[in-house]
Enzyme design. Structure first.
Site, PDB file in Angstrom:
ATOM      1  N   HIS A 142      49.849  39.779  35.003  1.00 62.03           N
ATOM      2  CA  HIS A 142      48.587  40.362  34.526  1.00 62.03           C
ATOM      3  C   HIS A 142      48.951  41.516  33.591  1.00 62.03           C
ATOM      4  O   HIS A 142      48.373  41.638  32.532  1.00 62.03           O
ATOM      5  CB  HIS A 142      47.748  40.815  35.720  1.00 62.03           C
ATOM      6  CG  HIS A 142      46.365  41.224  35.357  1.00 62.03           C
ATOM      7  ND1 HIS A 142      45.527  40.424  34.613  1.00 62.03           N
ATOM      8  CD2 HIS A 142      45.658  42.360  35.613  1.00 62.03           C
ATOM      9  CE1 HIS A 142      44.364  41.051  34.434  1.00 62.03           C
ATOM     10  NE2 HIS A 142      44.426  42.219  35.018  1.00 62.03           N
ATOM     11  N   HIS A 170      44.146  43.203  25.920  1.00 59.18           N
ATOM     12  CA  HIS A 170      43.525  42.605  27.098  1.00 59.18           C
ATOM     13  C   HIS A 170      42.279  41.818  26.685  1.00 59.18           C
ATOM     14  O   HIS A 170      41.269  42.396  26.290  1.00 59.18           O
ATOM     15  CB  HIS A 170      43.176  43.698  28.106  1.00 59.18           C
ATOM     16  CG  HIS A 170      42.905  43.182  29.483  1.00 59.18           C
ATOM     17  ND1 HIS A 170      42.585  41.852  29.737  1.00 59.18           N
ATOM     18  CD2 HIS A 170      42.909  43.803  30.689  1.00 59.18           C
ATOM     19  CE1 HIS A 170      42.404  41.697  31.035  1.00 59.18           C
ATOM     20  NE2 HIS A 170      42.598  42.860  31.638  1.00 59.18           N
ATOM     21  N   CYS A 189      38.258  40.381  34.641  1.00 52.78           N
ATOM     22  CA  CYS A 189      39.483  39.985  33.948  1.00 52.78           C
ATOM     23  C   CYS A 189      40.191  38.803  34.609  1.00 52.78           C
ATOM     24  O   CYS A 189      41.213  38.341  34.117  1.00 52.78           O
ATOM     25  CB  CYS A 189      40.402  41.187  33.832  1.00 52.78           C
ATOM     26  SG  CYS A 189      39.527  42.540  33.028  1.00 52.78           S
ATOM     27  N   GLU A 223      51.227  45.431  40.756  1.00 53.12           N
ATOM     28  CA  GLU A 223      51.614  44.028  40.533  1.00 53.12           C
ATOM     29  C   GLU A 223      53.112  43.864  40.808  1.00 53.12           C
ATOM     30  O   GLU A 223      53.544  42.872  41.407  1.00 53.12           O
ATOM     31  CB  GLU A 223      51.271  43.585  39.107  1.00 53.12           C
ATOM     32  CG  GLU A 223      51.519  42.093  38.902  1.00 53.12           C
ATOM     33  CD  GLU A 223      51.032  41.571  37.562  1.00 53.12           C
ATOM     34  OE1 GLU A 223      50.676  42.385  36.674  1.00 53.12           O
ATOM     35  OE2 GLU A 223      51.018  40.334  37.398  1.00 53.12           O
ATOM     36  N   LYS A 228      50.145  40.494  27.196  1.00 56.16           N
ATOM     37  CA  LYS A 228      49.104  41.462  26.793  1.00 56.16           C
ATOM     38  C   LYS A 228      49.701  42.564  25.921  1.00 56.16           C
ATOM     39  O   LYS A 228      48.980  43.228  25.179  1.00 56.16           O
ATOM     40  CB  LYS A 228      48.447  42.088  28.021  1.00 56.16           C
ATOM     41  CG  LYS A 228      47.474  41.149  28.732  1.00 56.16           C
ATOM     42  CD  LYS A 228      46.662  41.873  29.791  1.00 56.16           C
ATOM     43  CE  LYS A 228      45.750  40.918  30.544  1.00 56.16           C
ATOM     44  NZ  LYS A 228      46.468  40.076  31.529  1.00 56.16           N
ATOM     45  N   PHE A 257      38.403  43.700  37.798  1.00 55.75           N
ATOM     46  CA  PHE A 257      37.532  44.698  38.430  1.00 55.75           C
ATOM     47  C   PHE A 257      36.600  43.949  39.384  1.00 55.75           C
ATOM     48  O   PHE A 257      36.094  42.878  39.062  1.00 55.75           O
ATOM     49  CB  PHE A 257      36.686  45.426  37.372  1.00 55.75           C
ATOM     50  CG  PHE A 257      37.411  46.514  36.625  1.00 55.75           C
ATOM     51  CD1 PHE A 257      38.761  46.763  36.816  1.00 55.75           C
ATOM     52  CD2 PHE A 257      36.725  47.312  35.714  1.00 55.75           C
ATOM     53  CE1 PHE A 257      39.416  47.776  36.125  1.00 55.75           C
ATOM     54  CE2 PHE A 257      37.364  48.323  35.013  1.00 55.75           C
ATOM     55  CZ  PHE A 257      38.709  48.555  35.215  1.00 55.75           C
TER      56      PHE A 257
END
Lengths: 79, 411
Positions: B304, B341, B164, B315, B336, B400
């Site tokens: 994010h 996403h 991502c 975050e 998002k 990830f």
């Protein structure tokens, strides 16, 4: 099966399955130059022929096939 | 030798909200969700039945069936977004772009739809019936190669797969190529089309996805106490980056500068963020240093903000650690909440958001943010856009694998 029937089936595969413009598919049309079927595409074409006509085509048999007409001739000889 | 400054001169996007930059921006400002029930296949047996799908796009119509059927959907979307971006940058798409133009794209899972299709055929009809185009569709660099072929991009090319964070890394590496004088222009961005049966099932299996199947538009709720996971989405976003002198020589408008790029790795866990977002802190710090900015210079952070419990908490902690007392006055939002996403396409999309925010002095909201969470106590621009004079924006992307990529834009 007559040659013109084989041609009609081949044309149907090219137009319906591969999305090729119908007006381009003539007996004289060259597979690579006119129909934009490249080396990857020819594998797809062989698979489509095998499924449609219930035959198997060896790679060597394709050596002399560069036009639609030659493909039709090969198929006609095998069915 | 001093480094050259890098500007953005073209934007293109196709995403769950809209298929043009203008319509996308308007929906973002209006707080519209692009998430809905899945329509591209029967999802009724999946634990998650909704996603952010691209709508009203027919690849056969756009590329012609003979061309379109040779490509995975992720490549269709990237060609469409690239053409928009090139036209926006006043580049003639009929001419080959040549050797002074590079391409760097990011994707998380490349042609995963083609992979799923090929395995289905292998299982049902055997190895001899597999699509001979499968490899060229499923390889992660497929879109990069197809876009390069379509527009004659002959300079350096790279495909980045840091999950991502992929297209944020792509934009950052594109910046490096230009500022170091390797090429004058790079076509960069990301693409993803993983809204496919096996992929959704696999993400659901690790409890990463929201399961609010009854209320798709409300499901993605970053920083909300009741958030329960992210929402899969597909799309592509492409940016034209070039040196400032190249843009001036061409006489084209500039959206803004790509001034900072920070890239770090958690080296902690394959999916979970490091405690307190330590890797994210280091990435944000590096990006600010690269941009030669102080912490209090940042006006907007496009987070994010995935809507997973772990990301949003960590975050937030990371932002507080870095920005300290300035964190409470910082304007943050997660777009998002509206797009879902975009995985490997997210960083490029959120770069677009930052650039449009700077240009228009407007910050799109975080929608579906109604229930405060004690662990998420910053200003996330809940539900309504904010109008404010903006000079500098930061975009966070974490993937990830523990990959962190942060970009800083200014005008």
């Amino acid at each position: 099966m007559e040659t013109n029937e084989v041609f009609d089936k081949v044309k149907g595969l090219f137009v319906e399955d591969l999305g090729i413009d119908e007006s381009k598919v003539t007996m004289e049309a060259k597979l690579e130059e006119d129909l934009e079927i490249d080396s990857l595409g020819i594998v797809e074409v062989v698979m489509a022929f095998e499924d449609e006509f219930g035959i198997e085509i060896d790679d060597e048999e394709l050596a002399d096939v560069s036009t639609v007409g030659e493909a039709v001739k090969l198929l006609h000889s095998k069915i | 030798m001093s480094k050259r400054r890098v500007v953005v001169t073209g934007l293109g996007t196709i995403n769950p909200l809209a298929n043009t930059v203008e319509n996308t921006w308007n929906k973002l400002l209006d707080g519209v969700s692009g998430i809905d029930h899945i329509t591209s296949f029967d999802a009724s047996n999946l634990p998650v039945t909704f996603a952010g799908e691209v709508k009203d796009f027919d690849a056969n119509e756009y590329l012609g069936k003979q061309h379109a059927r040779k490509l995975d959907r992720s490549a269709h979307l990237s060609i469409f977004a690239t053409e928009q971006a090139l036209k926006d940058a006043k580049i003639d798409t009929e001419k080959r772009l040549g050797n002074n133009v590079g391409i760097i794209f990011g994707t998380g899972i490349g042609g995963i739809g083609a992979t799923e299709d090929a395995i289905r055929v292998y299982d049902s009809r055997g190895p001899s019936r597999i699509n001979p185009l499968a490899i060229t569709q499923l390889m992660p660099n497929s879109s990069t190669g197809q876009v390069a072929i379509k527009f004659g991009i002959e300079g350096p090319s790279l495909t980045i797969t840091t999950a991502c964070a992929a297209s944020a890394n792509a934009v950052g590496e594109a910046k490096n190529l230009i500022e170091n004088g390797i090429v004058d222009m790079v076509i960069t961005g990301g693409t993803e089309s993983g809204t496919t049966p096996m992929t959704i099932a696999a993400f659901a299996q690790i409890r990463a996805l929201s399961t609010k199947n009854e209320t798709p538009t409300k499901a993605c709720s970053p920083f909300d106490k009741n958030r329960d996971g992210f929402v899969m989405a597909e799309g592509s976003t492409v940016l034209v980056l070039e040196s400032e002198e190249s843009a001036k020589k061409r006489g084209v408008d500039i959206y803004g500068y790509v001034d900072g790029y920070g890239s770090t790795t958690d080296a902690h866990h394959i999916t979970a963020p490091a405690e307190g977002g330590a890797g994210a802190v280091r990435a944000m710090e590096k990006a600010l240093n690269d941009a030669k900015l102080e912490k209090n210079n940042v006006d907007y952070v496009n987070a994010h903000g995935t809507s997973t419990p772990a990301n949003d908490k960590n975050e937030t902690a990371a932002i507080k650690t870095l920005f300290e007392e300035d964190s409470t006055s910082l304007n943050i939002s997660s777009t998002k909440s509206m797009t879902g996403h975009l995985l490997g396409g997210a960083g490029a999309f959120e770069s677009l958001v930052c650039l449009l925010s700077l240009k228009n002095n407007k910050i799109p909201p975080t929608i579906n943010l109604n229930n405060p969470d004690i662990d998420c106590d910053l200003n996330y621009t809940p539900n309504v856009l904010l109008e404010k004079e903006l000079h500098t924006a930061m975009s966070n992307s974490f993937g990830f694998g523990g990959h962190n990529a942060v970009l800083v834009f200014s005008k």
